[in-house]
Design a protein around this motif. Structure first.
Motif, PDB file in Angstrom:
ATOM      1  N   LEU A  46       1.671 -25.898  23.659  1.00  0.00           N
ATOM      2  CA  LEU A  46       1.059 -26.604  24.784  1.00  0.00           C
ATOM      3  C   LEU A  46      -0.461 -26.647  24.664  1.00  0.00           C
ATOM      4  O   LEU A  46      -1.083 -27.684  24.916  1.00  0.00           O
ATOM      5  CB  LEU A  46       1.457 -25.941  26.102  1.00  0.00           C
ATOM      6  CG  LEU A  46       2.726 -26.445  26.791  1.00  0.00           C
ATOM      7  CD1 LEU A  46       2.982 -25.657  28.064  1.00  0.00           C
ATOM      8  CD2 LEU A  46       2.619 -27.928  27.108  1.00  0.00           C
ATOM      9  N   LEU A  50      -2.526 -30.197  24.450  1.00  0.00           N
ATOM     10  CA  LEU A  50      -3.523 -30.654  25.430  1.00  0.00           C
ATOM     11  C   LEU A  50      -4.911 -30.761  24.792  1.00  0.00           C
ATOM     12  O   LEU A  50      -5.729 -31.593  25.212  1.00  0.00           O
ATOM     13  CB  LEU A  50      -3.537 -29.746  26.661  1.00  0.00           C
ATOM     14  CG  LEU A  50      -4.064 -28.316  26.567  1.00  0.00           C
ATOM     15  CD1 LEU A  50      -5.575 -28.256  26.800  1.00  0.00           C
ATOM     16  CD2 LEU A  50      -3.377 -27.432  27.615  1.00  0.00           C
ATOM     17  N   GLU A 128       2.249 -32.310  33.624  1.00  0.00           N
ATOM     18  CA  GLU A 128       2.891 -32.647  32.355  1.00  0.00           C
ATOM     19  C   GLU A 128       3.511 -34.037  32.419  1.00  0.00           C
ATOM     20  O   GLU A 128       3.364 -34.850  31.503  1.00  0.00           O
ATOM     21  CB  GLU A 128       3.960 -31.609  32.022  1.00  0.00           C
ATOM     22  CG  GLU A 128       3.418 -30.204  31.839  1.00  0.00           C
ATOM     23  CD  GLU A 128       4.508 -29.162  31.801  1.00  0.00           C
ATOM     24  OE1 GLU A 128       5.678 -29.513  32.084  1.00  0.00           O
ATOM     25  OE2 GLU A 128       4.222 -27.992  31.479  1.00  0.00           O
ATOM     26  N   THR A 146       3.402 -33.753  22.051  1.00  0.00           N
ATOM     27  CA  THR A 146       3.354 -33.551  23.496  1.00  0.00           C
ATOM     28  C   THR A 146       4.744 -33.335  24.078  1.00  0.00           C
ATOM     29  O   THR A 146       4.965 -32.411  24.876  1.00  0.00           O
ATOM     30  CB  THR A 146       2.691 -34.761  24.177  1.00  0.00           C
ATOM     31  OG1 THR A 146       1.384 -34.945  23.631  1.00  0.00           O
ATOM     32  CG2 THR A 146       2.577 -34.542  25.676  1.00  0.00           C
ATOM     33  N   ILE A 150       6.078 -29.724  25.787  1.00  0.00           N
ATOM     34  CA  ILE A 150       6.573 -29.612  27.161  1.00  0.00           C
ATOM     35  C   ILE A 150       8.032 -29.163  27.163  1.00  0.00           C
ATOM     36  O   ILE A 150       8.431 -28.311  27.973  1.00  0.00           O
ATOM     37  CB  ILE A 150       6.403 -30.962  27.890  1.00  0.00           C
ATOM     38  CG1 ILE A 150       4.914 -31.286  28.041  1.00  0.00           C
ATOM     39  CG2 ILE A 150       7.075 -30.922  29.259  1.00  0.00           C
ATOM     40  CD1 ILE A 150       4.637 -32.661  28.602  1.00  0.00           C
ATOM     41  N   SER A 186      10.592 -34.836  37.802  1.00  0.00           N
ATOM     42  CA  SER A 186       9.612 -34.924  36.713  1.00  0.00           C
ATOM     43  C   SER A 186       9.597 -36.327  36.132  1.00  0.00           C
ATOM     44  O   SER A 186       8.536 -36.876  35.819  1.00  0.00           O
ATOM     45  CB  SER A 186       9.947 -33.899  35.624  1.00  0.00           C
ATOM     46  OG  SER A 186       9.845 -32.581  36.117  1.00  0.00           O
ATOM     47  N   ILE A 216      -2.305 -28.009  33.192  1.00  0.00           N
ATOM     48  CA  ILE A 216      -1.437 -27.400  32.183  1.00  0.00           C
ATOM     49  C   ILE A 216      -2.088 -26.140  31.616  1.00  0.00           C
ATOM     50  O   ILE A 216      -1.428 -25.109  31.421  1.00  0.00           O
ATOM     51  CB  ILE A 216      -1.130 -28.407  31.057  1.00  0.00           C
ATOM     52  CG1 ILE A 216      -0.306 -29.577  31.597  1.00  0.00           C
ATOM     53  CG2 ILE A 216      -0.369 -27.737  29.916  1.00  0.00           C
ATOM     54  CD1 ILE A 216      -0.146 -30.721  30.609  1.00  0.00           C
TER      55      ILE A 216
END
Length: 255
Positions: A46, A50, A128, A146, A150, A186, A216
């Motif tokens: 993660l 990011l 996210e 990505t 996640i 989500s 995040i």
């Protein structure tokens, strides 16, 4: 396929790991150390995603002040809400010794087995999912890094919480509905990210991306890394570093 529908699909796909983690947590008794290693690995992925996806792209689209303001704003919002959620339910993601052990306690609105877990997990997924919606709507290729980051980060979260709720007497149907509902929400937030921000000016997209990245980042530092360190101690840094370089390798393969 419409852009908003594609965004919703990928948002749901990434969050579907919650249901996978719930099934693993229900049927398999993983040790706390195993969950912690996965948590550390997911943290590294993660942080890499990011850094190289959300923030790096934002730096090219907006000024440094804009990027810093968005990132710190996202981190501040997450930290304040997370603190409010953790006040009545300490360590809402821990799988050992933190969850209520009776059905009555599990039904309490302030218990770890109830609303706090659902709200906290959804809180983690909002930035996210919005980030996924932005990536899809921006017209570029959706990054495998990505989505993978996640997806992996969601597994230990649901696994550890499911183990605790099972000890608290929650039914399998309740737990699966809980995570399934959060996965659907989500997907909805990914659609929101695509519809409301996909056609925004570049500097606005950069701001939203940095807000998501800040949220995040704060989530990783406040929830995932402490969980990993609690069981693995110094090794958590090495495992997180492995996740970081794996994400870099995946990004290289995409080029």
């Amino acid at each position: 396929m419409p852009v908003w529908l594609e965004a919703g699909f990928w948002g749901f796909a990434a969050a579907s790991a919650l249901m996978l983690g719930a099934l693993l947590g229900w049927f398999i008794r993983f040790s706390a150390k195993t969950v912690a290693y996965v948590m550390a690995f997911g943290s590294g992925i993660l942080l890499s995603a990011l850094s190289f996806e959300l923030v790096a792209d934002a730096v090219e689209q907006a000024s440094t002040v804009w990027v810093i303001a968005g990132f710190m704003g996202g981190a501040l919002v997450f930290s304040l809400i997370n603190r409010a959620l953790n006040h009545p339910a300490k360590h809402r993601k821990r799988s050992r010794g933190q969850h209520p052990h009776s059905h009555a306690e599990a039904s309490s609105p302030v218990s770890n087995g109830g609303v706090a877990i659902a709200a906290g997990t959804l809180l983690d997924g909002i930035p996210e999912s919005i980030a996924i919606g932005l990536l899809v709507a921006s017209g570029g290729k959706l990054s495998i890094v990505t989505i993978t980051a996640i997806f992996i980060s969601n597994i230990p979260e649901a696994l550890s919480s499911t183990a605790g709720m099972r000890q608290a007497g929650r039914s399998g149907g309740f737990i699966l509905r809980l995570w399934g509902g959060i996965a659907l929400l989500s997907g909805c937030f990914a659609v929101i990210g695509a519809l409301f921000f996909g056609s925004a000016p570049e500097h606005v997209k950069a701001l939203i991306s940095c807000i998501a990245a800040g949220g995040i980042f704060a989530m990783v530092v406040e929830t995932m890394i402490p969980e990993a360190f609690a069981e693995t101690h110094e090794m958590s840094g090495l495992v997180a570093a492995l996740g970081f370089v794996v994400a870099i390798a995946l990004q290289t393969l995409e080029m």
